[in-house]
Design a protein around this motif. Structure first.
Motif, PDB file in Angstrom:
ATOM      1  N   ASN A   7     -14.436 -11.716  -1.888  1.00 24.81           N
ATOM      2  CA  ASN A   7     -13.909 -12.515  -1.079  1.00 24.81           C
ATOM      3  C   ASN A   7     -13.782 -11.701   0.597  1.00 24.81           C
ATOM      4  OD1 ASN A   7     -14.171 -14.803  -2.592  1.00 24.81           O
ATOM      5  ND2 ASN A   7     -11.786 -14.523  -2.922  1.00 24.81           N
ATOM      6  N   LEU A   8     -13.730 -12.242   1.447  1.00 26.87           N
ATOM      7  CA  LEU A   8     -14.515 -11.609   2.072  1.00 26.87           C
ATOM      8  C   LEU A   8     -13.205 -11.785   3.694  1.00 26.87           C
ATOM      9  CD1 LEU A   8     -17.897 -10.318   3.567  1.00 26.87           C
ATOM     10  CD2 LEU A   8     -16.369  -9.279   1.851  1.00 26.87           C
ATOM     11  N   LEU A   9     -12.147 -10.982   4.225  1.00 25.37           N
ATOM     12  CA  LEU A   9     -11.811 -11.814   5.191  1.00 25.37           C
ATOM     13  C   LEU A   9     -12.212 -11.333   7.001  1.00 25.37           C
ATOM     14  CD1 LEU A   9      -9.252 -13.599   6.125  1.00 25.37           C
ATOM     15  CD2 LEU A   9      -7.898 -11.537   6.057  1.00 25.37           C
ATOM     16  N   VAL A  10     -11.649 -11.211   7.763  1.00 20.76           N
ATOM     17  CA  VAL A  10     -13.431 -11.296   8.470  1.00 20.76           C
ATOM     18  C   VAL A  10     -12.603 -11.232   9.833  1.00 20.76           C
ATOM     19  CG1 VAL A  10     -15.077 -11.488  10.309  1.00 20.76           C
ATOM     20  CG2 VAL A  10     -15.636 -11.223   7.676  1.00 20.76           C
ATOM     21  N   GLY A  11     -12.193 -10.470  10.797  1.00 22.37           N
ATOM     22  CA  GLY A  11     -11.651 -10.660  11.894  1.00 22.37           C
ATOM     23  C   GLY A  11     -11.450  -9.514  12.788  1.00 22.37           C
ATOM     24  N   SER A  12     -10.512  -9.172  13.861  1.00 21.92           N
ATOM     25  CA  SER A  12      -9.987  -8.616  13.909  1.00 21.92           C
ATOM     26  C   SER A  12      -8.490  -7.806  14.481  1.00 21.92           C
ATOM     27  CB  SER A  12     -10.373  -8.985  15.860  1.00 21.92           C
ATOM     28  OG  SER A  12     -10.238  -7.706  16.909  1.00 21.92           O
TER      29      SER A  12
END
Length: 272
Positions: A7-12
């Motif tokens: 799973n991927l957690l994307v953001g800044s």
């Protein structure tokens, strides 16, 4: 390359882990170790990224990934804060942090050299920036939402091609979560404001009503693109005690705050 799905957690920076005391306390780590442990969670966060840079980070490193089941984007404030910059630095894909310095250096390179015969002698100097900063929150919301939703359309195409489920969560901001910060937060905010006035720089967009309007606009855009939407500000406000120390500054969390946000992501997005 591993064959098991991830799973991927994307953001800044909030996804990247700013505010934590160790890697184990970041949002992806708390999801993997505690709140949604069925698959590894990979950290696809980047410091000061806008939505263009978030998308590019994935595209540039997609070839290193095994199959992907969940893509969760936790983001939003950077696009909104950058939307206040003049139109001449927005380009087709939005402004980015430190872009003023970048364009100033480009302008220097385009100036005719003092001596004839230089490689740039026929290049005219760059025009001076004439546009003022945009201080109308409605304009900032419209610009940030258009850019975010445009990129979510690309994310959705990628997610469908991968057979992954895509979700977008508007990141929590301290002034959007509760009117009065916890005592520790108040002291930190005051001390930070002596170094850099967050309120002076971003006061036009950190008002609670702006956060609610932005969330509503993003929710409508997500619905149009078929992307699940979660306003973390609302669920965090309902879960946190008034005096609970969650934020180290107005954007980033304590270790306990990271754990709480990870749990809320898992609960409200049905992550396993």
């Amino acid at each position: 390359m591993p064959s098991e799905p991830v799973n991927l957690l994307v953001g800044s920076s909030s996804v990247f882990g700013v505010g934590t005391t160790r890697d184990e306390a970041t949002l992806p780590s708390r999801l993997w170790s505690q709140h949604a442990p069925s698959r590894p969670w990979l950290n696809f966060g980047g410091r000061s990224h806008n939505s263009t840079q978030e998308l590019l980070l994935f595209l540039l490193y997609r070839h290193l990934l095994p199959p992907v089941e969940e893509i969760v984007i936790v983001s939003g404030f950077n696009n909104l804060s950058l939307a206040r910059l003049p139109a001449d630095v927005q380009g087709d894909h939005g402004a980015f942090f430190l872009c003023n310095e970048y364009f100033e250096k480009i302008a220097e390179l385009r100036k005719p050299p003092k001596k004839s015969g230089g490689p740039f002698r026929r290049q005219p100097p760059a025009p001076a920036a004439a546009d003022a900063h945009t201080t109308d929150p409605a304009q900032q919301i419209a610009h940030a939402t258009e850019l975010t939703v445009r990129h979510l359309g690309s994310w959705q195409l990628l997610a469908r091609a991968l057979g992954a489920r895509l979700s977008y969560a508007l990141q929590p901001m301290a002034p959007w979560v509760r009117a009065e910060p916890a005592p520790e937060e108040a002291r930190l905010f005051d001390e930070l404001d002596e170094l850099f006035s967050f309120t002076e720089m971003f006061g036009d967009v950190i008002a609670p009503q702006v956060g609610r309007a932005y969330a509503a606009a993003l929710e409508a855009g997500c619905e149009k693109e078929g992307v699940r939407f979660l306003d973390l500000n609302v669920v965090l406000a309902g879960d946190a005690d008034p005096d609970e120390w969650i934020f180290v500054d107005r954007c980033h969390f304590t270790d306990a705050g990271h754990d709480k946000v990870a749990r809320l992501l898992a609960e409200h997005l049905d992550l396993h």
